[in-house]
Design a protein around this motif. Structure first.
Motif, PDB file in Angstrom:
ATOM      1  N   ARG A  62       0.863  -1.183   0.000  1.00 40.81           N
ATOM      2  CA  ARG A  62       0.000   0.000   0.000  1.00 40.81           C
ATOM      3  C   ARG A  62       0.900   1.235   0.000  1.00 40.81           C
ATOM      4  N   ALA A 108      -0.555  -5.400   9.686  1.00 42.11           N
ATOM      5  CA  ALA A 108      -1.391  -4.578   8.828  1.00 42.11           C
ATOM      6  C   ALA A 108      -2.770  -4.394   9.442  1.00 42.11           C
ATOM      7  N   GLN A 140      -1.181  -5.425   2.038  1.00 39.54           N
ATOM      8  CA  GLN A 140       0.082  -4.896   2.554  1.00 39.54           C
ATOM      9  C   GLN A 140       1.021  -6.018   2.990  1.00 39.54           C
ATOM     10  N   GLN A 146       4.891  -5.425   2.982  1.00 37.41           N
ATOM     11  CA  GLN A 146       5.375  -4.530   4.038  1.00 37.41           C
ATOM     12  C   GLN A 146       5.384  -5.215   5.400  1.00 37.41           C
TER      13      GLN A 146
END
Length: 395
Positions: A215, A292, A297, A300
């Motif tokens: 994101r 998240a 995401q 990440q």
């Protein structure tokens, strides 16, 4: 209820074919790419198994993939207008549907740009309920790189984002998304002429998946409506991303991608679409793992994981260690992700315990976290189950 399905048979087939041709006007021939169907001529089992994956089912014509529940419940609180313009819209106006297993959204043509706009409601496939949805950007210029194959901007003027031009060779995440353009390989049939994960570092393998499972906000190439876009077209107009590209070095000053760019800290409070994207509560601060709070995401999250950061290279895993998009010579059976934990750990290691749902994707519906925190203490949230039932199948 839905006129296009009345009088099924030859009329339905003809109308569906016409609708697909009209919708397909956005696709463009590209000498570098051959399309997934061409790949399937030689890689039959790979192709057949990919067709069953959700990579192949992200965006599809309404007639093929609209959910049974959606059709039956459309008049019971369903979409009534186009988000950007507020113009009224009906089920017959819908050209494409996005998603199916978790939720489904609906696209209509935007005559001003040639792209597609979202309607004001989405269907929660688990709760079986309508929810408000407010995205006011053209799908192609906000989401195109990750919902299609071979996406490229062909013309862009920062002063006139409405006039930007783009092309894609195939809807959905096709073979050439993860293996690169296949024209050269299809002629030579040499392994060296197609991208393979074999022999690539864990970092590079994972980065291929990470290109879409993130994101961020891109302020260089904006949507047709002039807003920061959620996707990352190749920074050079006319080029398309290829799986060997290190996209993490793109847009260092023009995009905010928390957890990727060093200056975009994961525990900072962001605004707009990035607001509240990670859980930054006391649990996160104490353990150093930021799960998240929103969907898509996983990359990440995974960069924080001990599976990725292990000191010894042999102990590191890539996404494809636990996931497969299709079978192959190297992986003759599809991997069942939830069964992979026990290959390295004892039976106490379960996805329910270490991967609770944390990233909200619809009301009361959450994706499993990918931080792999061994001290995970967050309660389990509802994740998806079951398979979608399509209207066409039910006839």
């Amino acid at each position: 209820m839905w006129s296009i399905f009345q009088g099924r048979g030859p009329r339905l087939i003809a109308m569906a074919a016409t609708a697909w041709l009209l919708c397909g006007a956005a696709l463009a021939a590209d000498p570098e790419f051959v399309g997934s169907k061409r790949c399937g001529e030689c890689h039959e089992e790979d192709y057949a198994s990919w067709q069953q994956s959700y990579h192949a089912k992200m965006i599809r014509p309404k007639d093929t993939a609209i959910l049974k529940d959606v059709v039956e419940q459309w008049s019971n609180g369903g979409p009534t207008k186009i988000n950007l313009t507020g113009a009224p819209a009906t089920l017959n106006d819908v050209e494409f549907v996005i998603g199916s297993k978790w939720k489904q959204r609906f696209l209509v043509r935007n005559p001003a740009t040639g792209g597609h706009l979202f309607l004001d409601k989405q269907w929660n496939a688990v709760a079986k309920a309508w929810e408000n949805y407010g995205n006011k950007n053209d799908w192609e210029t906000n989401c195109g790189t990750c919902h299609s194959t071979g996406f490229r901007l062909t013309s862009y003027d920062s002063a006139k984002p409405t006039e930007q031009k783009w092309s894609m060779v195939e809807y959905n995440v096709g073979c050439e998304t993860c293996h690169g353009p296949g024209a050269k390989h299809s002629k030579s049939e040499k392994a060296r002429d197609i991208y393979s994960f074999k022999g690539k570092s864990i970092e590079e393998q994972t980065r291929v998946c990470g290109y879409c499972h993130i994101r961020g906000e891109n302020d260089l190439y904006k949507t047709a409506q002039g807003n920061p876009s959620e996707h990352l077209p190749h920074p050079t107009v006319g080029k398309t991303w290829q799986p060997g590209d290190d996209w993490t070095k793109w847009y260092q000053h023009e995009a905010v991608i928390p957890g990727i760019h060093p200056e975009d800290k994961i525990d900072v409070a962001y605004k707009g679409d990035l607001a509240g994207m990670f859980k930054t509560d006391d649990i996160a601060k104490a353990g150093g793992f930021y799960d998240a709070a929103k969907h898509h995401q996983q990359y990440q999250e995974y960069l924080q994981s001990p599976h990725y950061t292990a000191a010894k290279v042999k102990d590191r895993l890539s996404c494809s260690s636990c996931h497969t998009s299709h079978i192959s010579d190297a992986t003759p059976k599809l991997i069942v992700p939830k069964d992979t934990c026990k290959e390295c750990h004892d039976s106490s290691y379960t996805v329910e315990k270490y991967m609770p749902g944390t990233g909200q994707t619809a009301n009361g519906l959450f994706l499993r976290t990918h931080t792999f925190n061994k001290n995970q203490s967050r309660p389990a949230q509802t994740t998806v189950k079951g398979e979608p039932v399509y209207y066409k199948q039910a006839q």
